[in-house]
Design an enzyme around this catalytic site. Structure first.
Site, PDB file in Angstrom:
ATOM      1  N   ARG A  46      35.650  40.775  29.742  1.00 56.45           N
ATOM      2  CA  ARG A  46      36.539  39.642  30.045  1.00 56.45           C
ATOM      3  C   ARG A  46      35.964  38.307  29.549  1.00 56.45           C
ATOM      4  NH1 ARG A  46      39.181  40.621  35.188  1.00 56.45           N
ATOM      5  NH2 ARG A  46      39.994  42.738  35.179  1.00 56.45           N
ATOM      6  N   ASP A 154      49.539  31.494  42.581  1.00 55.68           N
ATOM      7  CA  ASP A 154      48.414  32.330  42.172  1.00 55.68           C
ATOM      8  C   ASP A 154      47.309  31.376  41.731  1.00 55.68           C
ATOM      9  OD1 ASP A 154      48.296  35.563  41.164  1.00 55.68           O
ATOM     10  OD2 ASP A 154      46.756  34.235  40.361  1.00 55.68           O
TER      11      ASP A 154
END
Ligand SMILES: C[S@@+](CC[C@H](N)C(=O)[O-])C[C@H]1O[C@@H](n2cnc3c(N)ncnc32)[C@H](O)[C@@H]1O
Length: 284
Positions: A46, A154
């Site tokens: 990532r 979020d």
């Protein structure tokens, strides 16, 4: 127990144990996310992209730079760091038993609400499949002019941008042909194979970035009647979960319902929430 991260021949950067531990601390402090030892490969895949994009030669260098970064550019890089490390898996009508319960709940609340708009909060909205599933359930149950406000949030600004666009593949998991037809507009020409949520769904939703670790929950406004907080608390440790549940309790109206993920269990917090159904809790 595994603490040593070994670079393999095809790895471009070395992720040392010290780098990995620092990343674990930083994401915990920023987002409350507890990354387990053993997640090195995930962290590598990532974050190495971010090293490449920013031209940083190593994880050590990137982390030093990140920690010294300040001002708007610093905040933007922190956001990128967080966006890289969140897990955003979701689907339309995931855990569909919740949506059956929601329909009954919406009917019951609308019958006694006397025109007051119902307030629903979807606080791990990811790429939008969950909030639009909620909006579809609202429209199917109470009609397109329903007095409902769906606050969708979020921590990850990248997934939120996708959510706000409301564009999905026409083969998206969890969408029946009937729902596709009723709630989505089909793309044509260059957009063939994609669908966009109809304005009647979009008008119910309001998207905003919100970190559940944020102290300023008062900014969320009036208490919520219904909260979907699904498959996010699994990333938090017990003290963090408790802190979030206490804040959630304050942000909800008495009798409000909290829907949680299939592997989340808050029966220890019975002073705040009592179990009402399968992974559904009532705010005490
Ligand atoms: C696995 S997804 C769950 C999506 C959806 N709720 C579902 O169940 O299908 C978890 C989401 O939680 C978000 N998240 C993680 N930490 C968060 C935090 N501290 N505050 C708000 N959202 C967070 C992630 O960005 C991610 O989109």
């Amino acid at each position: 127990m595994n603490a040593v991260a070994l670079p393999t021949a095809d790895q471009e950067f070395k992720l040392s144990t010290a780098d990995f531990e620092r990343i674990r601390q930083l994401i915990y402090q920023r987002a409350g996310i507890s990354l387990h030892a053993g997640k090195q490969a995930m962290v590598y895949s990532r974050l190495s992209r971010r090293l490449r994009e920013t031209g940083r030669p190593s994880f050590t260098d990137y982390l030093q730079w990140l920690e010294q970064a300040n001002g708007p550019a610093g905040e933007a890089e922190w956001q990128e760091f967080v966006n890289c490390l969140t897990t955003n898996l979701t689907a339309f009508f995931r855990e569909d038993h919740h949506f059956h319960a929601l329909v009954d709940d919406l009917r019951a609340r609308a019958a006694v609400n006397h025109g007051r708009p119902l307030r629903i909060w979807c606080n791990a909205a990811s790429t939008g499949e969950e909030p639009y599933s909620l909006a579809m359930a609202v429209v199917e149950t109470l009609g397109a002019s329903a007095q409902v406000k769906l606050v969708c949030s979020d921590i990850d600004t990248k997934v939120l941008a996708t959510a706000q666009r409301g564009v999905y593949g026409a083969d998206a998991r969890g969408l029946s042909p009937e729902r596709l037809k009723r709630h989505f507009l089909r793309g044509t020409a260059a957009n063939a194979g994609f669908v966009r949520v109809k304005p009647e769904l979009a008008r119910l939703t309001e998207f905003r970035a919100f970190n559940l670790m944020n102290a300023s929950w008062a900014a969320l406004g009036d208490p919520f009647d219904i909260v979907f907080c699904r498959n996010v608390m699994i990333y938090f440790d017990n003290p963090t979960q408790r802190q979030v549940l206490e804040r959630m309790h304050r942000a909800m109206a008495p009798g409000g319902l909290l829907y949680v993920g299939h592997s989340e269990n808050f029966t220890d917090a019975r002073d705040l929430f009592r179990l009402r159904g399968k992974t559904i809790y009532e705010r005490v």
